[in-house]
Design a protein around this motif. Structure first.
Motif, PDB file in Angstrom:
ATOM      1  N   ILE A 266      14.043  -8.830 -27.881  1.00 20.70           N
ATOM      2  CA  ILE A 266      13.215  -9.240 -26.758  1.00 20.70           C
ATOM      3  C   ILE A 266      14.061  -9.772 -25.610  1.00 20.70           C
ATOM      4  N   SER A 267      13.520  -9.665 -24.425  1.00 13.38           N
ATOM      5  CA  SER A 267      14.104 -10.270 -23.231  1.00 13.38           C
ATOM      6  C   SER A 267      13.342 -11.556 -22.947  1.00 13.38           C
ATOM      7  N   PRO A 268      13.991 -12.731 -23.031  1.00 13.59           N
ATOM      8  CA  PRO A 268      13.257 -14.001 -22.907  1.00 13.59           C
ATOM      9  C   PRO A 268      12.482 -14.092 -21.600  1.00 13.59           C
ATOM     10  N   ALA A 269      11.202 -14.412 -21.729  1.00  9.59           N
ATOM     11  CA  ALA A 269      10.329 -14.583 -20.565  1.00  9.59           C
ATOM     12  C   ALA A 269       9.286 -15.632 -20.910  1.00  9.59           C
ATOM     13  N   PHE A 270       9.279 -16.712 -20.141  1.00 10.09           N
ATOM     14  CA  PHE A 270       8.362 -17.821 -20.408  1.00 10.09           C
ATOM     15  C   PHE A 270       7.129 -17.683 -19.511  1.00 10.09           C
ATOM     16  N   ASP A 271       6.295 -16.731 -19.854  1.00 11.37           N
ATOM     17  CA  ASP A 271       5.078 -16.468 -19.089  1.00 11.37           C
ATOM     18  C   ASP A 271       3.912 -16.321 -20.045  1.00 11.37           C
ATOM     19  N   LEU A 272       2.765 -16.806 -19.614  1.00 13.91           N
ATOM     20  CA  LEU A 272       1.540 -16.596 -20.384  1.00 13.91           C
ATOM     21  C   LEU A 272       0.971 -15.228 -20.036  1.00 13.91           C
ATOM     22  N   ASP A 273       1.699 -14.210 -20.402  1.00 11.65           N
ATOM     23  CA  ASP A 273       1.323 -12.835 -20.109  1.00 11.65           C
ATOM     24  C   ASP A 273       1.240 -12.082 -21.429  1.00 11.65           C
ATOM     25  N   PHE A 274       0.050 -11.625 -21.781  1.00 10.76           N
ATOM     26  CA  PHE A 274      -0.162 -11.006 -23.078  1.00 10.76           C
ATOM     27  C   PHE A 274      -0.070  -9.486 -23.003  1.00 10.76           C
ATOM     28  N   ARG A 275       0.740  -8.973 -22.076  1.00  7.09           N
ATOM     29  CA  ARG A 275       0.998  -7.534 -22.016  1.00  7.09           C
ATOM     30  C   ARG A 275       2.080  -7.194 -23.025  1.00  7.09           C
ATOM     31  N   ILE A 276       1.656  -6.743 -24.186  1.00  4.43           N
ATOM     32  CA  ILE A 276       2.588  -6.581 -25.306  1.00  4.43           C
ATOM     33  C   ILE A 276       3.538  -5.406 -25.106  1.00  4.43           C
ATOM     34  N   LEU A 277       3.195  -4.448 -24.231  1.00  2.00           N
ATOM     35  CA  LEU A 277       4.051  -3.284 -24.020  1.00  2.00           C
ATOM     36  C   LEU A 277       5.096  -3.499 -22.944  1.00  2.00           C
ATOM     37  N   GLU A 278       4.990  -4.585 -22.207  1.00  2.00           N
ATOM     38  CA  GLU A 278       5.875  -4.808 -21.060  1.00  2.00           C
ATOM     39  C   GLU A 278       7.074  -5.653 -21.438  1.00  2.00           C
ATOM     40  N   ASN A 279       8.145  -5.414 -20.729  1.00  2.00           N
ATOM     41  CA  ASN A 279       9.390  -6.144 -20.951  1.00  2.00           C
ATOM     42  C   ASN A 279       9.176  -7.643 -20.839  1.00  2.00           C
ATOM     43  N   GLY A 280       9.720  -8.384 -21.811  1.00  2.00           N
ATOM     44  CA  GLY A 280       9.693  -9.838 -21.734  1.00  2.00           C
ATOM     45  C   GLY A 280       8.765 -10.483 -22.739  1.00  2.00           C
ATOM     46  N   ALA A 281       9.321 -11.392 -23.536  1.00  2.00           N
ATOM     47  CA  ALA A 281       8.550 -12.154 -24.508  1.00  2.00           C
ATOM     48  C   ALA A 281       9.467 -13.245 -25.053  1.00  2.00           C
ATOM     49  N   ILE A 282       8.906 -14.143 -25.832  1.00  2.00           N
ATOM     50  CA  ILE A 282       9.697 -15.214 -26.430  1.00  2.00           C
ATOM     51  C   ILE A 282       8.929 -15.756 -27.629  1.00  2.00           C
ATOM     52  N   THR A 283       9.660 -16.143 -28.665  1.00  2.00           N
ATOM     53  CA  THR A 283       9.068 -16.779 -29.840  1.00  2.00           C
ATOM     54  C   THR A 283       9.785 -18.094 -30.100  1.00  2.00           C
ATOM     55  N   VAL A 284       9.185 -18.930 -30.925  1.00  3.44           N
ATOM     56  CA  VAL A 284       9.779 -20.236 -31.209  1.00  3.44           C
ATOM     57  C   VAL A 284      11.127 -20.074 -31.893  1.00  3.44           C
ATOM     58  N   SER A 285      11.192 -19.230 -32.905  1.00  2.00           N
ATOM     59  CA  SER A 285      12.442 -19.081 -33.649  1.00  2.00           C
ATOM     60  C   SER A 285      13.547 -18.490 -32.780  1.00  2.00           C
ATOM     61  N   SER A 286      13.220 -17.484 -31.953  1.00  3.17           N
ATOM     62  CA  SER A 286      14.249 -16.917 -31.079  1.00  3.17           C
ATOM     63  C   SER A 286      14.663 -17.912 -29.997  1.00  3.17           C
ATOM     64  N   LEU A 287      13.739 -18.726 -29.527  1.00  3.59           N
ATOM     65  CA  LEU A 287      14.089 -19.758 -28.552  1.00  3.59           C
ATOM     66  C   LEU A 287      15.104 -20.734 -29.131  1.00  3.59           C
ATOM     67  N   ILE A 288      14.866 -21.158 -30.353  1.00  5.86           N
ATOM     68  CA  ILE A 288      15.801 -22.088 -30.998  1.00  5.86           C
ATOM     69  C   ILE A 288      17.162 -21.437 -31.174  1.00  5.86           C
ATOM     70  N   ALA A 289      17.182 -20.171 -31.599  1.00  6.15           N
ATOM     71  CA  ALA A 289      18.453 -19.487 -31.824  1.00  6.15           C
ATOM     72  C   ALA A 289      19.222 -19.276 -30.521  1.00  6.15           C
ATOM     73  N   LEU A 290      18.523 -18.976 -29.433  1.00  8.82           N
ATOM     74  CA  LEU A 290      19.191 -18.682 -28.166  1.00  8.82           C
ATOM     75  C   LEU A 290      19.643 -19.930 -27.428  1.00  8.82           C
ATOM     76  N   ARG A 291      18.917 -21.034 -27.570  1.00  8.59           N
ATOM     77  CA  ARG A 291      19.203 -22.232 -26.784  1.00  8.59           C
ATOM     78  C   ARG A 291      19.857 -23.354 -27.586  1.00  8.59           C
ATOM     79  N   PHE A 292      20.055 -23.177 -28.876  1.00  8.93           N
ATOM     80  CA  PHE A 292      20.548 -24.275 -29.712  1.00  8.93           C
ATOM     81  C   PHE A 292      21.964 -24.704 -29.321  1.00  8.93           C
ATOM     82  N   GLY A 293      22.851 -23.740 -29.070  1.00 11.72           N
ATOM     83  CA  GLY A 293      24.249 -24.080 -28.842  1.00 11.72           C
ATOM     84  C   GLY A 293      24.522 -24.731 -27.503  1.00 11.72           C
ATOM     85  N   GLU A 294      23.630 -24.589 -26.519  1.00 14.55           N
ATOM     86  CA  GLU A 294      23.882 -25.107 -25.182  1.00 14.55           C
ATOM     87  C   GLU A 294      22.963 -26.259 -24.804  1.00 14.55           C
ATOM     88  N   SER A 295      22.346 -26.878 -25.760  1.00 11.69           N
ATOM     89  CA  SER A 295      21.346 -27.902 -25.487  1.00 11.69           C
ATOM     90  C   SER A 295      21.955 -29.297 -25.524  1.00 11.69           C
TER      91      SER A 295
END
Length: 336
Positions: A266-295
């Motif tokens: 996924i390409s991280p996108a913090f939007d309340l957009d439920f277009r599942i076919l469009e580029n951009g999404a984020i989940t809790v687990s992927s957020l933790i994995a992507l942002r853990f080292g720089e927090s």
């Protein structure tokens, strides 16, 4: 009364005899180990929840209820929230279950009811092997192979069902040079990859339950003139209802917490957009994995707070699944 019979004492003829069960040494050891294991699981579960609650207290104190209503995750302006992250987690998990459930139940039925004995053992081994494949391998497969192929399916879904808001994409699918990049790194692609990850364990649980359907009831249904599918529908499926629910919920629990494969796609996108076919999404687990080292310390606390919310949500889902399974015990609803 014959000469070989003796009269019973008065008042003791109908008195039930008390049966005393004295467990052997092996039974005592087994009970102690089982009880200790159960207590250890409960202690570990409670300990994880307590650790997350303690470490996330700073984030809850700093952001309060805004943490649940804020859609942005922008540390530069100190705006952190999971209002867009948690729905993205649920969307990816639901897509995974929607794709994996029909595949899992048909695979389980084929292996347990239709596959020849020689093929059955091979298919069971393949399922077990798929369950043992690391998440990163599925992520690489989804990123380098599946994504380039499935965008055409995503485009067709947009063309055929684009009138539905969640299947719409902000581009023209009929253009001569259609924007392929708008269909990549989406929640749909991540959900399909996660579906392939949860499929083996879900199908294995269903197959095991289906194979335990009573042989006598199977034969009775066939003797009454039922077809094989009629026997499956009236005997096997009702008997395996608990396994179907349990396997599906177990797959949902894994889909909610999947990290590496989702983070790679996924390409991280913090939007309340439920277009599942469009580029951009984020989940809790992927957020933790992507942002853990720089927090920073506060940002790390916020990540753990997001993990706590996901932990509670998963615990509630599994509890509800256990209740459903206990109320629909396999075999209780079998009806010829």
């Amino acid at each position: 009364m014959s000469g070989t019979e003796e009269a019973s004492p008065v008042g003791t003829a109908d008195r039930p005899r008390r049966v005393r069960v004295r467990p052997t040494g092996d039974d005592r050891v087994f009970r102690a180990v089982a009880r200790g294991t159960g207590v250890l699981v409960l202690v570990l579960t409670a300990g994880i929840g307590a650790f997350l609650a303690i470490r996330s207290s700073d984030a809850f104190a700093a952001y309060g209820w805004d943490f649940f209503t804020e859609t942005q995750w922008n540390p530069e302006v100190n705006r952190l929230g999971i209002a867009a992250v948690l729905p993205g987690t649920i969307v990816v998990a639901l897509i995974a279950i929607a794709v994996s459930f029909p595949l899992a139940i048909t695979t389980a039925l084929y292996i347990s009811e239709y596959a020849p004995p020689r093929v059955k053992s091979a298919l069971v081994s393949v399922l077990d092997l798929m369950a043992a494949v690391p998440s990163v391998v599925y992520g690489l497969w989804g990123f380098y192979f599946l994504q380039d192929e499935i965008i055409y399916l995503a485009r067709w879904l947009h063309q055929a069902f684009g009138f539905l808001p969640f299947l719409s994409v902000g581009t023209d699918p009929d253009a001569a040079n259609w924007a392929e990049s708008r269909y990549t790194s989406s929640a749909f692609i991540a959900g399909v990859v996660v579906a392939m990850m949860v499929l083996p364990i879900t199908a294995s649980i269903m197959r095991e339950v289906f194979s335990q359907a009573p042989v006598g009831e199977r034969e009775a249904a066939l003797a009454l003139g039922s077809t094989r599918w009629g026997m499956i529908r009236s005997v096997v499926l009702p008997f395996g209802r608990g396994g179907i629910v349990g396997g599906t919920m177990l797959g949902l629990g894994r889909a909610l917490g999947e990290t590496i494969a989702v983070a790679m796609i996924i390409s991280p996108a913090f939007d309340l957009d439920f277009r599942i076919l469009e580029n951009g999404a984020i989940t809790v687990s992927s957020l933790i994995a992507l942002r853990f080292g720089e927090s920073s310390a506060l940002q790390l606390s916020a990540l753990l707070a997001a993990g706590l919310v996901l932990y509670v949500f998963t615990l509630v889902v599994n509890t509800l699944a256990a209740i459903v399974v206990s109320r629909s015990r396999s075999g209780s609803a079998t009806d010829l």
